[in-house]
Write an enzyme that holds these catalytic residues in place. Sequence first.
Site, PDB file in Angstrom:
ATOM      1  N   HIS A   1      -2.885  10.452  16.680  1.00 53.81           N
ATOM      2  CA  HIS A   1      -3.292  10.574  15.419  1.00 53.81           C
ATOM      3  C   HIS A   1      -2.863  11.388  13.846  1.00 53.81           C
ATOM      4  O   HIS A   1      -2.543  12.441  15.116  1.00 53.81           O
ATOM      5  CB  HIS A   1      -4.553  10.446  14.905  1.00 53.81           C
ATOM      6  CG  HIS A   1      -5.273   9.255  15.437  1.00 53.81           C
ATOM      7  ND1 HIS A   1      -6.681   9.043  15.605  1.00 53.81           N
ATOM      8  CD2 HIS A   1      -4.889   7.929  16.123  1.00 53.81           C
ATOM      9  CE1 HIS A   1      -7.445   7.805  15.793  1.00 53.81           C
ATOM     10  NE2 HIS A   1      -5.689   6.291  16.055  1.00 53.81           N
TER      11      HIS A   1
ATOM     12  N   GLU B   1      -3.899  14.652  13.511  1.00 56.35           N
ATOM     13  CA  GLU B   1      -4.861  15.353  13.480  1.00 56.35           C
ATOM     14  C   GLU B   1      -3.429  16.111  15.338  1.00 56.35           C
ATOM     15  O   GLU B   1      -2.910  17.236  15.399  1.00 56.35           O
ATOM     16  CB  GLU B   1      -5.993  15.610  14.404  1.00 56.35           C
ATOM     17  CG  GLU B   1      -6.785  15.218  12.697  1.00 56.35           C
ATOM     18  CD  GLU B   1      -6.980  13.702  12.583  1.00 56.35           C
ATOM     19  OE1 GLU B   1      -8.094  13.278  11.944  1.00 56.35           O
ATOM     20  OE2 GLU B   1      -5.837  12.914  12.886  1.00 56.35           O
TER      21      GLU B   1
ATOM     22  N   ALA C   1       4.583 -15.903 -11.952  1.00 58.07           N
ATOM     23  CA  ALA C   1       5.898 -15.735 -13.354  1.00 58.07           C
ATOM     24  C   ALA C   1       5.556 -16.606 -14.220  1.00 58.07           C
ATOM     25  O   ALA C   1       5.105 -17.676 -14.378  1.00 58.07           O
ATOM     26  CB  ALA C   1       6.869 -15.088 -12.769  1.00 58.07           C
TER      27      ALA C   1
ATOM     28  N   THR D   1       2.899 -26.593  -4.745  1.00 61.59           N
ATOM     29  CA  THR D   1       4.192 -25.234  -5.436  1.00 61.59           C
ATOM     30  C   THR D   1       5.009 -25.436  -3.584  1.00 61.59           C
ATOM     31  O   THR D   1       6.213 -25.477  -4.406  1.00 61.59           O
ATOM     32  CB  THR D   1       3.800 -23.670  -4.941  1.00 61.59           C
ATOM     33  OG1 THR D   1       3.029 -23.676  -5.615  1.00 61.59           O
ATOM     34  CG2 THR D   1       4.914 -22.805  -4.197  1.00 61.59           C
TER      35      THR D   1
ATOM     36  N   LEU E   1      10.228 -18.304   1.026  1.00 60.01           N
ATOM     37  CA  LEU E   1       9.112 -17.024   1.714  1.00 60.01           C
ATOM     38  C   LEU E   1       9.113 -16.548   2.281  1.00 60.01           C
ATOM     39  O   LEU E   1       8.447 -15.663   3.009  1.00 60.01           O
ATOM     40  CB  LEU E   1       7.284 -17.315   2.106  1.00 60.01           C
ATOM     41  CG  LEU E   1       6.722 -18.607   0.545  1.00 60.01           C
ATOM     42  CD1 LEU E   1       5.239 -19.334   1.348  1.00 60.01           C
ATOM     43  CD2 LEU E   1       7.157 -18.315  -0.894  1.00 60.01           C
TER      44      LEU E   1
ATOM     45  N   ARG F   1      14.693 -12.230   2.520  1.00 55.96           N
ATOM     46  CA  ARG F   1      15.904 -11.867   2.435  1.00 55.96           C
ATOM     47  C   ARG F   1      16.560 -10.850   1.227  1.00 55.96           C
ATOM     48  O   ARG F   1      17.852 -10.275   1.258  1.00 55.96           O
ATOM     49  CB  ARG F   1      17.286 -13.187   1.852  1.00 55.96           C
ATOM     50  CG  ARG F   1      16.534 -14.279   0.522  1.00 55.96           C
ATOM     51  CD  ARG F   1      16.498 -15.554   0.659  1.00 55.96           C
ATOM     52  NE  ARG F   1      15.934 -16.293  -0.060  1.00 55.96           N
ATOM     53  CZ  ARG F   1      15.176 -16.897  -0.889  1.00 55.96           C
ATOM     54  NH1 ARG F   1      14.667 -16.312   0.350  1.00 55.96           N
ATOM     55  NH2 ARG F   1      15.365 -17.138  -1.874  1.00 55.96           N
TER      56      ARG F   1
END
Length: 330
Positions: free
Chosen positions: A65, A67, A173, A214, A222, A225
């Site tokens: 971690h 620390e 969009a 869709t 999806l 690239r």
Amino acid sequence: MENDIYAGGAEAQLLLHQRYMHRCLQLARNGQRNAKPNPMVGAVIVSRDGRIIGEGYHVRCGEGHAEVNAFADVRPEDERLLREATIYVSLEPCSHYGKTPPCADLIVHKGVRRCVCGCVDPFAQVQGRGIQRLRDAGIEVVVGILEAECLALNRRFITFNTRQRPYIMLKWAQTADGFIARHGQPLPISTPFTKMLVHKLRTEYDAILIGRNTLDTDHPQLNVREWAGPAPERIVLSHRQDGIPDGFIRQSSIDDVLRSLYETRRQSLFVEGGSIVLRQFIERGLWDEIQVETSPACIGDGVKAPRLPDTARLVAQQAVDGNVILHYER
């Protein structure tokens, strides 16, 4: 105390704490790609006279971690300074045994004078226990420095552990007159550059989701690239298996999606639509961020864009290639 940078008033101390916590946040962001499903954490160790003698961040899940890495960064000749040093950590030190020992115990063992935490860890196995462990050992603990920024950095980790679901971004969009597609056919709205920005966003999420309409209309890949980075797991919301491309996962309901992602510790979901799917997420209050890209074009008729929820708060606005990108949070 002579040469003690914390000897000034409360305001001066707060400014110092904020300065070093900013550095913790800078370091923590380096773990964005590999720390998952653990949170991003940065740590800085500061000597009494204000010199940074060690710093680190959580590089990769299963490894040390922040620390641990900060203490490992301290040179042997500076070990003697730890007794009067302050360790800054953007998230409360862990107090439980996982893949690594508790960081709170390490801090106690090193014997630092003070620990400054950005925020409390909401993870059920920590939640204040690390702070209490330090205080019980006689270490001064300050909590809440740049708290909002520290919480925002790990909003996905926090959402996953407090709401038992992935952090959800909705994105669409639309045209200036409020349509996201023509009936039965795709409608290019994004520019080449804004498309690249979407691919960049995809690299930051564990999974991406579209609906059956869709898939059948746009045949999207999806993938990422247009940007370098990891591709998200691709999910189609559909009751039918036929026509689902290789590499895509079919889920029949939103509940199934969220359950599967939670069980496999996928902390974030990017929802790209279409309109019916987006509305379902909005109506159920299943969203944390929304991004809307609007072009100046008008088409007069088509598939209406979703209506923004009343709880959406505009936090950023960007004009790109004639389109406007609006970013909302709850």
